[in-house]
Design an enzyme around this catalytic site. Structure first.
Site, short mmCIF file in Angstrom:
data_model
loop_
_atom_site.label_atom_id
_atom_site.label_comp_id
_atom_site.label_asym_id
_atom_site.label_seq_id
_atom_site.Cartn_x
_atom_site.Cartn_y
_atom_site.Cartn_z
N CYS A 1 4.84 41.27 33.85
CA CYS A 1 5.96 41.17 34.61
C CYS A 1 6.80 39.91 34.64
O CYS A 1 7.95 40.35 34.62
CB CYS A 1 5.67 41.69 35.92
SG CYS A 1 4.77 39.90 37.17
N GLY B 1 -2.33 42.17 42.55
CA GLY B 1 -3.64 42.79 42.81
C GLY B 1 -4.95 41.98 42.66
O GLY B 1 -4.77 40.84 41.32
N PRO B 2 -5.97 42.70 42.23
CA PRO B 2 -7.54 41.94 41.65
C PRO B 2 -7.75 41.71 40.67
O PRO B 2 -7.90 40.88 39.48
CB PRO B 2 -8.78 42.78 42.05
CG PRO B 2 -8.07 44.36 43.18
CD PRO B 2 -6.42 43.65 42.64
#
Length: 306
Positions: A131, A164-165
């Site tokens: 990202c 997230g994980p």
């Protein structure tokens, strides 16, 4: 009804679920499978509610159905640690892999910079960098297409709630892959990447800082023009991509400050880091789908895929 290219999504976490929302709106892509490993995951439940087939057996649960369901493109939003094996298994069945992990076993794709370079090259795996890479590499390129950049450094600051994980396990891969792509795609001779995960509540919008050291004195007018043109290119698929400040010139250093607001497809609008990644992946897959539908591209099973 217009024919669409059928797709599978691997990884029903933040990125996979946000991507699914975008694929549901695509004129050329039809998501048909969501693959996970936890039968109780929210992402698998959402996918079932939207009419997709699901499996909690990982990629091995999808493989027997690939040909019957005419799956031609798969998106991997799991982890760099398992991506190579996922890609090998699906490439062997002639499925093109869009990699949203930092595994980077295929060539990097940052749509406003090098999307068209991937047409006709025969690759069966393209990597969407990260990202942070999708948000900042266009700016590095905006400077390097004006004049040589000796060094590019990017800092991506994202909300803790949007990470997230899977992403947390891949922080080292995130920084390595982004830094490599700052050089290879952005055009800097050397690159560095830093990610900051901000626990602030309420969550902060994604913010990015780009520093470029030019080899010679910056051509300020041309760099400003190039940066604004590149921002317009990114905004075609990520409308919330905005220049906050800059380009700021200090000697040979060019600094650009950005923020990225998401569409709010899965997580709220502060999670622009999800949006820029999933929108770039969808844009890339749509380009391949358009080539497939026009008959200009045929996917071949890869006997010895990476």
């Amino acid at each position: 009804m217009t024919r669409k290219i059928r797709c599978a999504l691997i990884g029903p976490g933040n990125i996979g679920t946000d991507l699914l929302a975008k694929l549901m709106r695509s004129p050329v892509l039809e998501p048909v499978w969501m693959v996970g490993i936890d039968p109780d995951s929210d992402g698998l439940k959402r996918a079932r509610e939207l009419g997709l087939k699901t499996t909690a057996e990982g990629v091995d649960g999808l493989l027997p159905h690939v040909q019957a369901d005419a799956v031609q493109i798969a998106f991997d939003a799991t982890s760099a640690y398992v991506h190579a094996e996922n890609s090998r298994k699906l490439n062997a069945l002639g499925v093109l892999m869009i990699d949203l992990t930092p595994a980077a076993i295929g060539p990097y794709c940052v749509p406003p910079v090098n999307l068209m370079d991937h047409i006709g090259s025969g690759e069966m795996n393209v990597n969407m960098v990260t990202c942070g890479g999708q948000a900042t590499i266009p700016m590095v390129r905006a400077v390097s297409r004006v004049q040589p950049v000796a060094y590019g450094e990017i800092v991506a600051t994202v909300s803790s709630r949007s990470v997230g994980p899977g992403t947390r396990k891949n922080i080292d891969e995130f920084t390595r892959t982004t830094a490599a792509a700052v050089a290879q795609v952005g055009g800097a001779k050397d690159g560095k990447a830093i990610i900051v995960i901000n626990p602030a509540d309420p969550p902060l919008i994604m913010r990015d800082t780009v520093h470029c050291l030019t080899e010679t004195a910056p051509d300020e007018a041309r760099i400003v023009e190039s940066v604004h043109a590149m921002i317009a290119d990114v905004q075609r698929y990520v409308p919330g991509y905005r220049l906050v400040n800059g380009p700021v010139f200090d000697g040979n250093r060019v600094s650009i400050y950005l923020e990225v607001e998401g569409l709010g497809d899965y997580l709220p609008k502060y999670a622009g880091n999800l949006d820029i990644m999933t929108a770039a992946a969808a844009r890339t897959a749509e380009m391949f789908a358009e080539e497939l539908l026009a008959g200009r591209l045929a996917l071949q099973p890869a006997a010895q895929a990476a």
